[in-house]
Design an enzyme around this catalytic site. Structure first.
Site, short mmCIF file in Angstrom:
data_model
loop_
_atom_site.label_atom_id
_atom_site.label_comp_id
_atom_site.label_asym_id
_atom_site.label_seq_id
_atom_site.Cartn_x
_atom_site.Cartn_y
_atom_site.Cartn_z
N ASP A 196 -9.55 -1.31 -56.61
CA ASP A 196 -8.16 -0.52 -56.04
C ASP A 196 -8.83 0.97 -56.00
O ASP A 196 -8.15 1.17 -54.44
CB ASP A 196 -7.31 -1.30 -56.23
CG ASP A 196 -6.84 -2.55 -55.66
OD1 ASP A 196 -7.53 -2.99 -55.28
OD2 ASP A 196 -6.35 -3.10 -57.09
N ASP A 225 -4.03 -2.23 -58.59
CA ASP A 225 -4.31 -2.08 -60.44
C ASP A 225 -5.61 -1.78 -61.40
O ASP A 225 -5.32 -0.90 -61.20
CB ASP A 225 -3.38 -3.43 -60.93
CG ASP A 225 -4.11 -4.81 -60.45
OD1 ASP A 225 -5.29 -4.84 -59.08
OD2 ASP A 225 -4.26 -5.97 -61.60
N ASP A 245 -1.37 -4.58 -53.18
CA ASP A 245 -3.08 -5.84 -53.21
C ASP A 245 -2.14 -6.38 -53.78
O ASP A 245 -0.57 -6.81 -54.30
CB ASP A 245 -4.05 -4.79 -54.37
CG ASP A 245 -4.64 -5.78 -55.10
OD1 ASP A 245 -5.44 -6.22 -54.09
OD2 ASP A 245 -4.65 -5.47 -56.03
#
Length: 632
Positions: free
Chosen positions: A533, A529, A335
């Site tokens: 996600d 994180d 990400d």
């Protein structure tokens, strides 16, 4: 292997080292005395003294093996190492080979003891990393400070943390400045500077100043407590190799027992003149040699060491199966915000135009944004870094989707995006930069622009090289951010692919696509994180949560939790997975190879019972020593 659990009961609790050493010493002493004075003992009526010395030694060293064999046979599990040892040694006693029978048990016990020590050591190394549960908290009650157990503290209570003390619970600092050491949690060696408004987490160590903290989570709710729970449950998540060995043993042991029966019975029938005694002895030696102890012990120990070694480096792996998954990872997808980048906006460029000075540009922009709580406005104020007089700001007007119009002192100021200046027909050249561009016009004259961007993490630059060195084939990124920003990050880092402007559910869909392309044992890891996600982390072959002290949702769903915010730890986790798997397979091949050689020697009648014992215990010990390398 059924019997193994029993033998190792004590390794789950504290190993009683002194008791074990005393028992082994007594058995060993009896064995030596019995062997030296064997003839004298043998000459007593009915060999009573000989039986007494050797059977006592046998009982001391082997009783739990025999009990386990009987107990497991009762459950229908005949084929485990306890059963093999028991048949072989009881057979040796019946053949009046007393010292051999006792020798097998004594050396087996020494081997077990040394393995338990190794298991205990690697268990301690995991627990040492995780035993961050502080003993007490200084609870402020009125003007009094009371030392209480952390589980007596409630949310909203105020605690004081003095220099040198551990932070007992998660909370927010209300007053005080200090440096805190986070190495136990994150593996980061550099202490972090903290002050009012910032969060401290259970397990950090306060170094320099006194901190007053308002507690935000109960003791069992802290991120570290959750991770401890998850790692403690992790032993139930067995790796494929461990499952393979259990299956293998289920076939291997009956085959060995049948082979031993054949060796005992067939040759005397086939070749007249061969004695049963000789071939029964060979069959018993074959049973001792073929005990799969080295395998059964060193494999879980190898994985245990891998989990412990990772924990020391601030990487929590929630079960040995995930070490295997890490080792097979060939694609890593990150990400962007908060994982590869800081997730914090900063003014990265000031570009004045038409004779304006950079400091005027920054001052006027900050002054115009003084009432805004938007992150971008906050970052401009932070960059200006001086007190602003709000009374200078007049005729303030927000223009939705465009920016702000205001009068500052005598000057008419416009701050906003390109559309705002076009709307006011102020000529401006469009700027192509990664990040958010804020334009400024003063009295209808274009004064320049600021660029505000999210900075890359310090070690993100080397992350692709590190991962490729660890055997990863492609590194990609999924981002919710603008195409231009994502493209810039991807080109700076040298990523193999990226996708931008994604919603969380689109990230899951893209991961699904990647998963359908990648099969045949090549895993995909996703590193994220935040809370958004969690679905993608859950979907990947290996879900890695970064800065694992952040979002609880990410910590719960991830298979691997990296306690610090460093993307480079992902490569380290993959390397630990690969090293663990390599060591485990070295042990499997070594143990089976040595066994094969000695089985052949045993059938040929060259190997004695003593060599059988050393083959078994020696292999197990070498395998254990090899397995404990993972810890380093």
């Amino acid at each position: 292997m059924g019997g193994h659990e029993h033998n190792h009961d004590h390794s789950a609790g504290q190993l009683n080292t002194t008791r074990e050493i005393v028992l082994i010493s007594v058995a060993l002493a009896l064995l030596i005395v019995g062997s030296i004075f064997r003839d004298a003992l043998h000459d007593t009526p009915y060999n009573i003294a000989e039986y007494a010395v050797f059977l006592i030694a046998y009982g001391i060293s082997g009783w739990n093996v025999v009990i386990s064999a009987i107990r497991n046979a009762g459950k229908g599990t005949f084929f485990d190492e306890n059963f093999l040892m028991t048949i072989a040694t009881v057979g040796a006693i019946l053949l009046h080979e007393m010292p051999e029978a006792v020798g097998v048990m004594v050396f087996f016990k020494i081997g077990e003891f040394l393995q338990d020590l190794a298991v205990e050591r690697s268990r301690r190394s995991i627990v040492a990393v995780l035993e961050l549960r502080p003993e007490y908290a200084n609870l402020k009650q009125g003007d009094m400070l009371n030392k209480v157990s952390p589980d007596k503290v409630k949310i909203g209570d105020v605690i004081i943390i003095k220099p040198g003390e551990q932070v007992p619970l998660d909370g927010e600092i209300t007053s005080g400045q200090s440096r805190v050491n986070t190495s136990a949690l994150t593996g980061e060696s550099v202490p972090r500077q903290v002050g009012p408004g910032e969060v401290v987490l259970a397990g950090m160590v306060n170094q320099t100043g006194v901190l007053t903290v308002t507690v935000t989570k109960l003791v069992g709710e802290s991120a570290i407590a959750k991770v401890i729970q998850l790692v403690e449950q992790s032993s139930s998540l067995k790796s494929r190799t461990e499952k393979f060995i259990t299956k293998f043993a289920a076939y291997y042991t009956p085959v060995v027992v049948l082979a031993a029966v054949a060796v005992a019975v067939l040759p005397p029938f086939i070749w007249p003149g061969e004695s049963f005694g000789d071939w029964i002895r060979r069959a018993l030696i074959l049973l001792v040699i073929s005990c799969p102890c080295g395998l059964v012990i060193s494999i879980p120990l190898g994985y245990f060491g891998g989990v412990g070694g990772a924990a020391k480096r601030g990487i929590m792996v929630k079960g040995s199966t995930y070490l295997d998954s890490l080792a097979a990872t060939r694609t890593v997808v990150f990400d962007k915000t908060g994982t590869l980048t800081q997730g914090v906006f900063k003014v990265t460029g000031i570009y004045p135009q038409n004779g304006f000075a950079a400091e005027d540009l920054l001052r006027l922009t900050a002054q115009a944004e003084v009432h805004s709580n938007h992150p971008i406005a906050q970052s401009i104020m932070e960059a200006y870094g001086q007190a602003l007089d709000a009374s200078l700001l007049n005729e303030y007007e927000e223009i939705a989707g465009h920016g702000v119009r205001a009068r500052i002192g005598a000057q008419q100021v416009l701050v906003g995006n390109e559309r705002l200046l076009q709307r006011e027909s102020i000529p401006v050249a469009p700027v192509q930069e990664a990040g958010t561009v804020v334009y400024l016009a003063v009295d209808k004259v274009y004064a320049g622009h600021l660029v505000i961007a999210d900075e890359l993490k310090a070690d993100a630059v080397s992350v692709v090289a590190d991962l490729k060195a660890a055997g990863v084939e492609q590194v990609g990124m999924l981002s919710g951010d603008r195409e231009k920003v994502a493209q810039d990050v991807a080109s700076i880092l040298g990523l193999d692919f990226y996708r931008a402007e994604l919603l969380p559910e689109q990230k899951v869909a893209i991961l699904e696509e990647l998963l359908t392309q990648e099969k045949n044992g090549k895993n995909i890891a996703f590193v994220g994180d935040g809370i958004n996600d969690a679905p993608v982390i859950a979907r990947a072959d290996v879900g890695i949560a970064m800065g694992g002290l952040g979002s609880d949702a990410a910590v719960e769903t991830a298979d691997v939790v990296i306690m610090s915010d460093a993307p480079s730890k992902v490569a380290e986790a993959i390397q630990i997975g690969r090293k663990t798997r390599r060591i485990v397979w070295q042990n499997v091949i070594f143990a089976l190879g040595v066994k094969g050689v000695f089985i052949a020697l045993g059938i040929a009648g060259v190997a004695t019972m003593w060599e059988a014992v050393f083959a078994d215990v020696g292999v197990a010990l070498l395998a254990v020593l090899n397995a404990s390398r993972v810890l380093r």
